[in-house]
Motif scaffolding. Sequence first.
Motif, PDB file in Angstrom:
ATOM      1  N   GLU A 120       0.842  -1.203   0.000  1.00 37.75           N
ATOM      2  CA  GLU A 120       0.000   0.000   0.000  1.00 37.75           C
ATOM      3  C   GLU A 120       0.868   1.241   0.000  1.00 37.75           C
ATOM      4  N   GLY A 121       0.341   2.293  -0.603  1.00 35.34           N
ATOM      5  CA  GLY A 121       1.041   3.559  -0.601  1.00 35.34           C
ATOM      6  C   GLY A 121       0.925   4.232   0.754  1.00 35.34           C
ATOM      7  N   VAL A 122       2.029   4.731   1.258  1.00 38.65           N
ATOM      8  CA  VAL A 122       2.076   5.397   2.556  1.00 38.65           C
ATOM      9  C   VAL A 122       2.149   6.909   2.397  1.00 38.65           C
ATOM     10  N   SER A 123       3.031   7.353   1.515  1.00 35.80           N
ATOM     11  CA  SER A 123       3.240   8.786   1.341  1.00 35.80           C
ATOM     12  C   SER A 123       3.931   9.037   0.015  1.00 35.80           C
ATOM     13  N   CYS A 124       3.684  10.213  -0.568  1.00 35.50           N
ATOM     14  CA  CYS A 124       4.428  10.571  -1.763  1.00 35.50           C
ATOM     15  C   CYS A 124       4.424  12.077  -1.967  1.00 35.50           C
ATOM     16  N   ILE A 125       5.332  12.525  -2.787  1.00 31.34           N
ATOM     17  CA  ILE A 125       5.364  13.912  -3.263  1.00 31.34           C
ATOM     18  C   ILE A 125       5.078  13.848  -4.760  1.00 31.34           C
ATOM     19  N   LEU A 157       6.973  10.197 -14.129  1.00 32.29           N
ATOM     20  CA  LEU A 157       5.660  10.769 -14.403  1.00 32.29           C
ATOM     21  C   LEU A 157       4.873  10.921 -13.101  1.00 32.29           C
ATOM     22  N   THR A 158       3.753  11.591 -13.179  1.00 32.71           N
ATOM     23  CA  THR A 158       2.840  11.659 -12.046  1.00 32.71           C
ATOM     24  C   THR A 158       2.010  10.380 -12.008  1.00 32.71           C
ATOM     25  N   LYS A 159       2.089   9.673 -10.911  1.00 31.00           N
ATOM     26  CA  LYS A 159       1.367   8.416 -10.747  1.00 31.00           C
ATOM     27  C   LYS A 159       0.521   8.478  -9.470  1.00 31.00           C
ATOM     28  N   SER A 160      -0.411   7.551  -9.365  1.00 31.81           N
ATOM     29  CA  SER A 160      -1.203   7.469  -8.140  1.00 31.81           C
ATOM     30  C   SER A 160      -0.293   7.172  -6.961  1.00 31.81           C
ATOM     31  N   CYS A 161      -0.580   7.832  -5.856  1.00 32.44           N
ATOM     32  CA  CYS A 161       0.242   7.656  -4.655  1.00 32.44           C
ATOM     33  C   CYS A 161      -0.261   6.523  -3.779  1.00 32.44           C
ATOM     34  N   TYR A 162      -1.451   5.987  -4.071  1.00 26.88           N
ATOM     35  CA  TYR A 162      -1.954   4.892  -3.258  1.00 26.88           C
ATOM     36  C   TYR A 162      -2.041   3.639  -4.120  1.00 26.88           C
ATOM     37  N   GLY A 163      -2.526   2.560  -3.512  1.00 26.11           N
ATOM     38  CA  GLY A 163      -2.496   1.300  -4.233  1.00 26.11           C
ATOM     39  C   GLY A 163      -1.139   0.642  -4.103  1.00 26.11           C
ATOM     40  N   GLU A 164      -0.875  -0.313  -4.978  1.00 27.53           N
ATOM     41  CA  GLU A 164       0.339  -1.113  -4.859  1.00 27.53           C
ATOM     42  C   GLU A 164       1.523  -0.533  -5.610  1.00 27.53           C
ATOM     43  N   GLY A 165       1.298   0.415  -6.495  1.00 24.98           N
ATOM     44  CA  GLY A 165       2.408   1.096  -7.157  1.00 24.98           C
ATOM     45  C   GLY A 165       3.140   0.282  -8.193  1.00 24.98           C
ATOM     46  N   TRP A 166       2.530  -0.715  -8.755  1.00 25.11           N
ATOM     47  CA  TRP A 166       3.253  -1.613  -9.661  1.00 25.11           C
ATOM     48  C   TRP A 166       3.765  -0.916 -10.913  1.00 25.11           C
ATOM     49  N   THR A 167       3.182   0.227 -11.301  1.00 32.07           N
ATOM     50  CA  THR A 167       3.610   0.879 -12.546  1.00 32.07           C
ATOM     51  C   THR A 167       4.733   1.891 -12.337  1.00 32.07           C
ATOM     52  N   TRP A 168       5.157   2.100 -11.084  1.00 29.01           N
ATOM     53  CA  TRP A 168       6.241   3.055 -10.852  1.00 29.01           C
ATOM     54  C   TRP A 168       7.536   2.542 -11.484  1.00 29.01           C
ATOM     55  N   ASP A 169       8.407   3.469 -11.894  1.00 31.20           N
ATOM     56  CA  ASP A 169       9.650   3.112 -12.584  1.00 31.20           C
ATOM     57  C   ASP A 169      10.606   2.321 -11.693  1.00 31.20           C
ATOM     58  N   TYR A 170      10.842   2.811 -10.490  1.00 30.50           N
ATOM     59  CA  TYR A 170      11.869   2.222  -9.621  1.00 30.50           C
ATOM     60  C   TYR A 170      11.311   1.920  -8.240  1.00 30.50           C
ATOM     61  N   PHE A 171      11.712   0.793  -7.691  1.00 33.74           N
ATOM     62  CA  PHE A 171      11.445   0.427  -6.310  1.00 33.74           C
ATOM     63  C   PHE A 171      12.749  -0.022  -5.668  1.00 33.74           C
ATOM     64  N   GLY A 172      12.882   0.298  -4.380  1.00 37.34           N
ATOM     65  CA  GLY A 172      14.011  -0.210  -3.624  1.00 37.34           C
ATOM     66  C   GLY A 172      13.796  -1.662  -3.234  1.00 37.34           C
ATOM     67  N   ALA A 196       5.984  -3.580   8.953  1.00 42.92           N
ATOM     68  CA  ALA A 196       5.899  -3.926   7.531  1.00 42.92           C
ATOM     69  C   ALA A 196       7.287  -3.822   6.910  1.00 42.92           C
ATOM     70  N   VAL A 197       7.395  -4.299   5.686  1.00 42.25           N
ATOM     71  CA  VAL A 197       8.556  -3.992   4.860  1.00 42.25           C
ATOM     72  C   VAL A 197       8.237  -2.692   4.119  1.00 42.25           C
ATOM     73  N   TYR A 198       9.127  -1.734   4.225  1.00 34.41           N
ATOM     74  CA  TYR A 198       8.929  -0.428   3.610  1.00 34.41           C
ATOM     75  C   TYR A 198       9.792  -0.312   2.360  1.00 34.41           C
ATOM     76  N   TYR A 199       9.174   0.197   1.297  1.00 38.74           N
ATOM     77  CA  TYR A 199       9.848   0.351   0.014  1.00 38.74           C
ATOM     78  C   TYR A 199       9.794   1.818  -0.428  1.00 38.74           C
ATOM     79  N   CYS A 200      10.908   2.327  -0.892  1.00 39.44           N
ATOM     80  CA  CYS A 200      10.880   3.625  -1.546  1.00 39.44           C
ATOM     81  C   CYS A 200      10.669   3.423  -3.037  1.00 39.44           C
ATOM     82  N   ALA A 201      10.152   4.458  -3.694  1.00 42.81           N
ATOM     83  CA  ALA A 201       9.837   4.349  -5.108  1.00 42.81           C
ATOM     84  C   ALA A 201       9.985   5.702  -5.784  1.00 42.81           C
ATOM     85  N   ALA A 202      10.227   5.660  -7.101  1.00 49.13           N
ATOM     86  CA  ALA A 202      10.355   6.892  -7.873  1.00 49.13           C
ATOM     87  C   ALA A 202       9.811   6.668  -9.272  1.00 49.13           C
ATOM     88  N   ASP A 203       9.248   7.742  -9.852  1.00 52.15           N
ATOM     89  CA  ASP A 203       8.729   7.655 -11.211  1.00 52.15           C
ATOM     90  C   ASP A 203       8.911   8.989 -11.919  1.00 52.15           C
TER      91      ASP A 203
END
Length: 125
Positions: free
Chosen positions: A46-51, A101-116, A92-99
């Motif tokens: 799940e999405g926790v936070s984003c800018i 483009l502007t993407k949804s900040c919630y949900g599972e984030g599967w379309t984001w470019d990069y995950f840690g 939980a296991v916490y993951y950082c992510a980056a994209d």
Amino acid sequence: QGQLVESGGGLVQPGGSLRLSCAASGFPLEYYQIGWFRQAPGKEREGVSCIRKSDSSLYYDDSVKGRFAISRDNGKNTMYLQMNSLKPEDTAVYYCAADHLTKSCYGEGWTWDYFGQGTQVTVSS
């Protein structure tokens, strides 16, 4: 080839604090949307936070509002998640992510470019 590497997870007592760090390499984080996701045992990520990239607005899941803060240091190409007043349900296991483009900040984030690779946060007495 870009990469994100998290650090800062661990075991903390309820009410305690942790700061997660996520160092980016291979791309300039300041031009990317950034976010933090988490996955608890037996649950979906799940999405926790984003800018958001579109307007730099902040998103926080209701469960962490007022307790967590997302930030980034462009000079260090690093993003952070300050977590205060931690609760057992934050485990939980916490993951950082980056994209780029502007993407949804919630949900599972599967379309984001990069995950840690993820860092474990355990809140327990």
